[in-house]
Design a protein around this motif. Structure first.
Motif, short mmCIF file in Angstrom:
data_model
loop_
_atom_site.label_atom_id
_atom_site.label_comp_id
_atom_site.label_asym_id
_atom_site.label_seq_id
_atom_site.Cartn_x
_atom_site.Cartn_y
_atom_site.Cartn_z
N ALA A 1 41.70 0.57 58.62
CA ALA A 1 41.80 -0.78 57.88
C ALA A 1 42.03 -1.95 59.14
O ALA A 1 41.51 -2.94 59.08
N THR B 1 39.22 -4.78 60.13
CA THR B 1 39.75 -6.26 59.72
C THR B 1 39.57 -7.09 61.17
O THR B 1 39.36 -8.13 61.14
N SER C 1 43.89 -5.30 53.24
CA SER C 1 43.09 -6.45 53.77
C SER C 1 43.17 -7.58 52.80
O SER C 1 43.73 -7.43 51.71
N ALA D 1 38.63 -7.46 53.40
CA ALA D 1 37.95 -6.34 53.30
C ALA D 1 36.42 -6.44 53.70
O ALA D 1 35.83 -7.12 52.82
#
Length: 304
Positions: free
Chosen positions: A83, A87, A138, A163
């Motif tokens: 993640a 991002t 996100s 995201a």
């Protein structure tokens, strides 16, 4: 890239020695208006470029094109860190990243890297949890606490970045259903196309799971990995005895892909060489300059 436009890209399986050629091709694709490039993610092969290191470098040397791992080797990239990676790439590239996701295939090699082996059912559970967690981490908001079977985080601040779209390489029914519940796109496995039995039997699983989750199945776009030869002259047959696409002239590609979009709901195509490797520069140029614009124009005229 627009949420609804038909997207065109190319795929590469690049070794470390191929890095200069890969950069040239990605920059060519960027100049010529392609939407995305994809890299394979096999970190257990020492001669391959790391997919995410390469994505960051290539996005930094381009202006418009998006990049993705086709597909991310999730067992070696824990979801909370994944993640943060995607991002960050999105923030650095002004949103030019797609998260390609897979449950993990070559488990003997994955386990050789010290990753605990999961059963197929466990791998799919982890895959769905990972997509859910990436999306939770996100887009800003309150700290995230997530208690899954495979992933757990406690009070982790989400990135203030949306995201990226998530495209999966789902193959089995449980993985396909997970795609319907939580993903944004599907890349049919084994280069299956819109006329294949695999597509005909798999896409309804996604659609049913999406509907059961309260989603519009049309939200999950199908983007095909498509190997084939782009020839100067038309071929007598564009498919082999087993019905697999083998290629043809630019006109034959345009006719076939336009039909895929208008009659079968195809949302995009990632071009590979006939052997599944990287296309040559000349073919990539014809893909970008002749085939993609004609199919896009036909889709617009049809209101797709």
């Amino acid at each position: 890239m627009s949420a609804q436009e038909v997207v065109f890209g190319f795929g590469a399986h690049s070794g470390i020695d191929d890095a200069p050629a890969l950069l040239r091709m990605v920059r060519q694709a960027d100049r010529e208006g392609l939407d995305h490039f994809s890299l394979s993610d096999h970190p257990y092969f020492g001669g391959r470029l790391d997919a995410y290191a390469a994505l960051g470098f290539l996005l930094g040397r381009t202006e418009r094109i998006a990049g993705l791992a086709n597909v991310t080797n999730l067992p070696t990239r824990p979801a909370p860190m994944l993640a943060r990676t995607v991002t960050s790439l999105s923030a650095l590239s002004d949103g030019r990243v797609v998260l390609g996701m897979g449950a993990g295939g070559l488990w003997d090699r994955i386990a050789d890297m010290g990753v605990p082996r999961l059963s197929p059912a466990e791998a799919v559970e982890a895959f769905e949890e990972a997509i859910t967690l990436v999306k939770k981490l996100s887009g800003g908001g309150s700290p995230v606490t997530f208690e899954g079977r495979h992933y757990r985080v406690n009070g982790i601040e989400p990135a203030p970045v949306a995201a990226p779209p998530v495209w999966t390489g789902s193959v089995g029914p449980k993985s396909l259903a997970a795609t319907g519940r939580v993903a944004d796109g599907w890349i049919p496995g084994h280069a299956a196309d819109w006329l294949s039995e695999r597509y005909r039997t798999s896409r309804p699983v996604i659609d049913e799971a999406a509907a059961e989750a309260g989603r519009d199945p049309r939200e999950i776009r199908t983007v095909f990995n498509l190997p084939g030869l782009i020839t100067e002259r038309p071929l007598a047959a564009t498919r082999d005895e087993d019905g697999r696409w083998i290629g043809g002239s630019a006109g034959q590609w345009i006719e076939e892909l336009t039909g895929a979009v208008l009659r079968h709901g195809a949302a995009g195509f990632t071009l590979f060489a006939p052997d599944g490797g990287t296309q040559d520069a000349a073919s990539l140029g014809r893909w970008a300059a002749e085939i993609a614009p004609a199919v896009r124009e036909a889709a617009v005229k049809a209101g797709v």
